[in-house]
Design an enzyme around this catalytic site. Structure first.
Site, PDB file in Angstrom:
ATOM      1  N   MET A 303       0.808  -1.312   0.055  1.00  0.00           N
ATOM      2  CA  MET A 303       0.099   0.102   0.051  1.00  0.00           C
ATOM      3  C   MET A 303       0.762   1.334   0.081  1.00  0.00           C
ATOM      4  SD  MET A 303      -3.155   1.249  -0.127  1.00  0.00           S
ATOM      5  CE  MET A 303      -3.133   2.902  -0.481  1.00  0.00           C
ATOM      6  N   GLU A 304       0.623   2.174  -1.074  1.00  0.00           N
ATOM      7  CA  GLU A 304       1.485   3.112  -1.264  1.00  0.00           C
ATOM      8  C   GLU A 304       1.356   4.283  -0.300  1.00  0.00           C
ATOM      9  OE1 GLU A 304      -1.062   2.133  -2.944  1.00  0.00           O
ATOM     10  OE2 GLU A 304      -2.230   3.762  -3.794  1.00  0.00           O
ATOM     11  N   HIS A 328       6.030  -1.129  -7.568  1.00  0.00           N
ATOM     12  CA  HIS A 328       4.748  -0.492  -7.829  1.00  0.00           C
ATOM     13  C   HIS A 328       4.512   0.418  -6.852  1.00  0.00           C
ATOM     14  CE1 HIS A 328       0.459  -1.300  -8.622  1.00  0.00           C
ATOM     15  NE2 HIS A 328       0.317  -1.073  -7.602  1.00  0.00           N
ATOM     16  N   GLU A 329       4.821   0.192  -5.488  1.00  0.00           N
ATOM     17  CA  GLU A 329       4.086   1.279  -4.397  1.00  0.00           C
ATOM     18  C   GLU A 329       4.860   2.485  -4.557  1.00  0.00           C
ATOM     19  OE1 GLU A 329       1.723   0.224  -3.281  1.00  0.00           O
ATOM     20  OE2 GLU A 329       1.773  -1.893  -3.580  1.00  0.00           O
ATOM     21  N   HIS A 332       3.580   4.682  -7.413  1.00  0.00           N
ATOM     22  CA  HIS A 332       2.357   5.339  -6.820  1.00  0.00           C
ATOM     23  C   HIS A 332       2.839   6.871  -6.254  1.00  0.00           C
ATOM     24  CE1 HIS A 332      -1.036   2.927  -7.398  1.00  0.00           C
ATOM     25  NE2 HIS A 332      -0.565   2.070  -6.616  1.00  0.00           N
ATOM     26  N   GLU A 351      -3.810   2.736 -10.956  1.00  0.00           N
ATOM     27  CA  GLU A 351      -3.308   1.472 -10.804  1.00  0.00           C
ATOM     28  C   GLU A 351      -2.847   1.237 -12.041  1.00  0.00           C
ATOM     29  OE1 GLU A 351      -2.756   0.109  -8.085  1.00  0.00           O
ATOM     30  OE2 GLU A 351      -3.900   1.115  -6.655  1.00  0.00           O
ATOM     31  N   ASP A 406     -13.896  -2.348  -2.672  1.00  0.00           N
ATOM     32  CA  ASP A 406     -12.868  -3.420  -2.134  1.00  0.00           C
ATOM     33  C   ASP A 406     -13.117  -4.700  -3.001  1.00  0.00           C
ATOM     34  OD1 ASP A 406     -11.734  -2.086  -0.187  1.00  0.00           O
ATOM     35  OD2 ASP A 406     -13.184  -2.636   1.607  1.00  0.00           O
ATOM     36  N   TYR A 414      -5.392  -2.521 -13.510  1.00  0.00           N
ATOM     37  CA  TYR A 414      -3.720  -2.683 -13.714  1.00  0.00           C
ATOM     38  C   TYR A 414      -3.324  -2.918 -14.883  1.00  0.00           C
ATOM     39  CZ  TYR A 414      -4.206  -2.854  -8.462  1.00  0.00           C
ATOM     40  OH  TYR A 414      -4.389  -2.763  -7.120  1.00  0.00           O
TER      41      TYR A 414
END
Ligand code: BES
Ligand code: ZN
Length: 636
Positions: A303-304, A328-329, A332, A351, A406, A414
């Site tokens: 989680m970024e 990836h994070e 962000h 994403e 969610d 993505y």
């Protein structure tokens, strides 16, 4: 959605109904942006906030963490900007908060009680909190406590940590759970700065998505500031037995003491990654970049959270083969944290762009070969989703109204997003496209935008026709139509061909598994191998593979995941114990949910799933619990 489609159809015909040879006159961005806003086409259906009346600009938290009661309690003081000068109330998002009182102030010193009303709870959105505002109020102070089952927090017992002796808690605010620990305007369109005073038991350390001090002493009180405006879903906190190890001049890692050495080794390229991304897309805007490695129940891979990425310990494979998750994070920090999606319909802007940037970072630090393998696996995931999801859910922009972000955010955002950008890169040439993307991050830094705004920016900043001999990219189709448009880029990797040629003699029964002759395959090569096995394998064949490659005992969470999925499908009993250990030991939803779903396909499997779930459920994050409850039809 209808309004948006109509508007975009209009926009498109304006842009495209021109003479083929002439460049269309670009529309100035603000015209369209404003028109869209007026029509509320960019409305956020996942928040009760009304930003056209009142805007929060800053939140000051003063919270105490009570590990016995499993609650955070204290105050949130919101600094308000009255967009509508006559606004006499403000609507906030909350979920399962116990509100003690609400007070307002003109100067932040003298306070008066305001009336507050908590509406009935809506299943996805939570409860709207309406607070009256006296004239010229600039501050709103809410005294509250969270509930022990807060959807955005997880409280861990000492047994659930690596050290086994101290408790732990952490937040996960994205998608819409900031409201379960801070009463706020929980919408990505609204940006705030924040400050916090956090009171903890003396032996624990608190960290936040803010200016952590790696040298802070464990005093029981921690102060934080996040000076850059961020959306609420980036507010984050963790409290536990955390130590710090520096990785570079502005990078480092926090983890429990026993995890720290392994984490520091695995993540030693972090500083290089930051430098590589800056070279591609401009300066890192957030000061430090640290990583927090959480206990295994963390429900996501990563989680970024700004300045402090939260990460699952399942990336610690020992050979850096899963650190693309950090890429990836980190990505962000540009796509998502600097330029943010305005609503959940636009989540691909976070994403998809990030997955593209992630692979560029991997390419810069680990080489094209590694990046291409990851791109190929992503392409396969995308194809699978396009083949199995309802067509309407496979467009990049799609309406999330009434849906739970969610549950309904898929990897389409993505992988289709990443493939779209890669297709643009190939059409316009890397140099032009990099320049475009760098300018895009700069132009929209610290702003939240819609897909339509992206589109207009794109048309204004990249020529309508790509350079000669390149096929134009059907941008409209990419954004608003299902499936993968014609002319999509094709990731290529000979590594996977090699894997297949090694598999062939075994598949044809001409060689034993041990002769497949694996030379130190990477995780991605193993993923390819496991995904390319035939639909049905006899128990003898499964056994043979296991004996040769020890899949059941694999300590690599990705490889074990694929093997366990196969084992369930084939009723491969020797993996039963490992399956139970895996499901009770890890809480990352992307791994555990598909395994429960696979089990649930047969009556016997479902019974087994429920047996394991009963044991494992108390250790899972609320988010994972909600998803698995649904799959297994489980009622507490
Ligand atoms: N921001 C996401 C996590 C997220 C998305 C939380 C949507 C809530 C709603 C994060 O950046 C992410 O994508 N994590 C991935 C890892 C990544 C390498 C694909 C994950 O957790 O699996
Ligand atoms: Zn992401």
């Amino acid at each position: 959605m209808h309004i948006r489609c109509l508007l975009l159809a209009g926009l498109t015909s304006l842009l495209f109904a021109q003479d083929q040879d002439r460049r269309p006159t670009p529309l100035p961005m603000p015209t369209v942006g404003k028109a869209m806003d007026k029509l509320e086409a960019a409305k956020d259906f996942h928040s009760y906030a009304n930003p056209s009346a009142v805007l929060t600009t800053h939140i000051a938290l003063d919270l105490k963490a009570d590990f016995e009661k499993r609650v955070l309690m204290g105050t949130a003081t919101l600094q308000l900007k009255l967009v509508d000068k006559s606004a006499d109330h403000v609507d906030l998002d909350t979920r399962n908060l116990e509100i003690e009182k609400a007070e307002s102030s003109r100067d932040g010193k003298a306070w008066r009680i305001e009336t507050h009303t908590l509406a009935a709870k809506e299943p996805i959105l939570g409860s709207k909190l309406t607070v009256s505002l006296s004239r010229e109020s600039r501050f709103l102070r809410v005294s509250y406590r969270t509930s022990p089952g807060a959807s955005g927090l997880q409280w861990l017992t000492p047994e659930q940590t690596a050290g086994k002796s101290l408790p732990f808690m952490f937040s996960q605010s994205q998608a819409i759970h900031a409201r379960s620990w801070v009463p706020c305007q929980d919408s990505p369109r609204i940006r705030i700065t924040y400050s916090a005073v956090i009171h903890t038991p003396n032996e624990l350390r608190a960290v936040m998505s803010a200016d952590n001090n790696p040298n802070a002493k464990r005093t029981g009180t921690y102060r934080f500031t996040m000076p850059n405006p961020i959306p609420s879903y980036l507010m984050a906190i963790a409290i536990g037995d955390l130590d710090f190890r520096s990785l570079g001049k502005r990078t480092g890692v926090y983890a429990e003491p026993s995890v720290l050495p392994k984490a520091a080794k695995e993540l030693e390229d972090t500083e290089k990654m930051v430098a590589a991304t800056e070279k591609l897309y401009g300066p890192y805007a957030w000061g430090r970049y640290d990583i927090l490695v959480l206990p295994p129940s963390f429900p996501y891979g990563g989680m970024e959270n700004p300045r402090l990425t939260f990460a699952t310990p399942t990336i610690l494979a020992g050979d850096k083969s899963l650190v693309s998750l950090i890429a990836h994070e980190l990505a962000h920090s540009w796509s998502g944290n600097l330029v943010t999606y305005a609503t959940w319909n636009d989540v691909w802007l976070n994403e998809g762009v990030t997955t593209y940037v992630e692979r560029r970072i991997v390419e810069a630090v680990y080489g094209r070969h590694q990046a291409e393998m990851e791109a190929m696996l992503g392409r396969r995931t995308l194809q699978h989703l396009v083949d199995t999801l309802p067509a309407g859910d496979t467009a990049l922009w799609f309406s999330m109204k009434g849906r739970d972000p969610d549950e309904d955010t898929s990897e389409i955002a993505y992988e289709k997003g990443a493939l779209f950008l890669r297709t643009l890169e190939e059409a316009y040439g890397r140099k032009s496209f990099d320049t475009f993307l760098r300018a895009y991050f700069h132009r929209f830094a610290f702003r939240s935008i819609t897909t339509a705004e992206f589109e207009v920016y794109f048309h204004n900043h990249l020529p309508q026709e790509p350079p000669e001999r390149k096929v134009p990219v059907p941008v409209q189709a990419w954004l608003y139509s299902p499936g993968v448009p014609e002319g999509a880029a094709v990731p290529q990797s000979d590594a996977f061909e090699l894997v297949e040629s090694r598999m062939k003699p075994w598949l044809e029964g001409k060689a034993t598994a041990s002769l497949i002759g694996v030379q130190k395959w990477s995780t991605q090569e193993w993923q390819h191998f496991l995904q390319k096995l035939p639909e049905s394998l006899s128990p003898i064949r499964m056994n043979e593979l296991d004996a040769a490659f020890h899949f059941t005992d694999s300590g690599n969470a990705e490889i074990a995941f694929l093997w366990l999925q196969l084992s369930i499908r084939h009723g491969y009993a020797p993996a039963d114990g490992r399956l139970q250990a895996y499901l009770t030991g890890i809480g990352r939803r992307r791994f555990i949910l598909p395994l429960y779903s696979e089990l649930a396909k047969t009556p016997a499997g479902k019974r087994r799933a429920l047996e394991i779930y009963k044991l494992a459920r108390p250790g899972y994050h609320p988010l994972a619990q909600t998803s698995i409850d649904q799959v297994l039809g489980y009622n507490e």
